[in-house]
Design an enzyme around this catalytic site. Structure first.
Site, mmCIF file in Angstrom:
data_model
loop_
_atom_site.group_PDB
_atom_site.id
_atom_site.type_symbol
_atom_site.label_atom_id
_atom_site.label_comp_id
_atom_site.label_asym_id
_atom_site.label_seq_id
_atom_site.Cartn_x
_atom_site.Cartn_y
_atom_site.Cartn_z
ATOM 1 N N TYR A 45 36.310 26.304 50.999
ATOM 2 C CA TYR A 45 37.353 25.339 51.327
ATOM 3 C C TYR A 45 37.700 24.507 50.105
ATOM 4 C CZ TYR A 45 35.948 26.168 56.212
ATOM 5 O OH TYR A 45 35.656 26.737 57.421
ATOM 6 N N ASP B 158 39.529 12.821 59.881
ATOM 7 C CA ASP B 158 40.632 13.291 59.050
ATOM 8 C C ASP B 158 41.833 12.377 59.247
ATOM 9 O OD1 ASP B 158 41.867 14.042 61.441
ATOM 10 O OD2 ASP B 158 41.464 16.175 61.196
ATOM 11 N N ARG C 72 34.734 18.014 57.358
ATOM 12 C CA ARG C 72 35.048 16.632 57.755
ATOM 13 C C ARG C 72 33.792 15.768 57.797
ATOM 14 N NH1 ARG C 72 37.040 16.419 63.060
ATOM 15 N NH2 ARG C 72 36.307 18.551 63.352
ATOM 16 N N ASP D 255 41.148 23.587 62.230
ATOM 17 C CA ASP D 255 41.781 22.418 62.822
ATOM 18 C C ASP D 255 43.295 22.515 62.691
ATOM 19 O OD1 ASP D 255 39.338 21.279 63.287
ATOM 20 O OD2 ASP D 255 39.388 19.949 61.573
#
Length: 299
Positions: A96, A110, A203, A68
């Protein structure tokens, strides 16, 4: 007079393999790739390169596992024949580090989106949070975000939403979470370390966690620290090192191609040992939506 360009276009086109670069927060993965192309073409003496034009690209470059725009970290790049090897050479997990915020949900899941819900989070303890993480570990079902690189009729869902079109959520699909730990808990903020398989959206995980804890949540920051064999600490090239020399030194070469089989039936028995079926097992690990997700950043 000596040629000021130490790299020729032919030398640039001789590069074949994959490597990883650092994607900073802000630009899209496509923007980062165009910046990389421009740097390499200018180094090779190409005047005014325009990498957004897809006609007869002077250098063949692609990336695996979209991040992203709001995400940063490891972005794996294929150059030359390496673009064909991204899927098979990215087998393995992704890691992550995600910073989430309790009490607020956004339409993009987000911090780039608009707040669509606010809930109390005072009842959430560290112990309750860690206990809830167990439900999101292993083989789970996950609904991808609406704002993502997934496509409908050839167009990204995120683009359709920005155009004001109605978009239905994709059906839940199986994903794998190998490891999920709470590194820091300082409400409303919390930090997760996530190790997952392909097609997973961090997310969505954070959004689902917020709901499961009788509140809501969204991602504030997302960093991909590992993809396949590439790690943030050991392998990524920062922008100042996006040069022919640095890339050639860090390049993971493509495997030698198998001998051409042509149409000879006599050669068929010899093909079985070289086809372990790894391509299908690795495909999801290079899911272009990955989040990062949102961007996939496979997110």
């Amino acid at each position: 007079m000596a040629n000021v360009n130490s790299v020729s276009l032919s030398r640039l086109n001789s590069l074949n393999g994959i490597f990883s670069i650092y994607k900073k927060q802000g630009p899209t993965s496509a923007d980062v790739l165009n910046t990389l192309k421009n740097k390499l073409l200018k180094e090779a003496g190409v005047a005014n390169p325009n990498c957004r034009k897809r006609k007869k690209q002077a250098v063949k470059i692609g990336h695996g596992g979209t991040l992203d725009s709001n995400a940063s970290g490891v972005l794996v790049v294929g150059i030359g024949e390496g673009t064909k090897m991204l899927t098979t050479m990215l087998a393995g997990s992704k890691k992550y580090t995600a910073v989430g915020e309790l009490g607020k949900a956004t339409d993009t899941l987000d911090c780039t989106g608009s707040v669509v819900q606010e809930n109390n989070y005072d009842h959430i303890t560290r112990e309750a949070f860690e206990e809830k993480l167990k439900e999101f570990t292993g083989e789970i079902m996950q609904v991808p975000p609406l704002y993502s690189a997934l496509k409908k009729d050839g167009k990204r869902l995120s683009v359709l939403l920005k155009q004001g079109q109605e978009v239905e959520a994709k059906p839940a699909r199986p994903v794998t979470v190998y490891n999920l730990t709470l590194q820091d808990f300082n409400p409303p903020l919390f930090t997760l370390d996530v190790e997952c398989g392909g097609g997973f959206y961090v997310r969505s995980l954070v959004d689902d966690l917020g709901k499961a804890l009788s509140s809501c949540a969204h991602i504030r920051e997302l960093i991909r620290t590992k993809q396949g064999q590439f790690t943030l600490e050991e392998h990524v090239l920062r922008e100042e090192r996006w040069t022919f020399q640095d890339i050639s030194q860090s390049l993971q070469p493509c495997p030698e191609p198998a001998p051409q089989q042509n149409n000879s039936k006599k050669n068929k028995p010899h093909r079985k040992p070289t086809q372990p079926g790894s391509e299908s097992s690795a495909g999801d690990h290079n899911h272009i939506t990955a989040e990062g997700s949102s961007a996939d950043h496979n997110d």
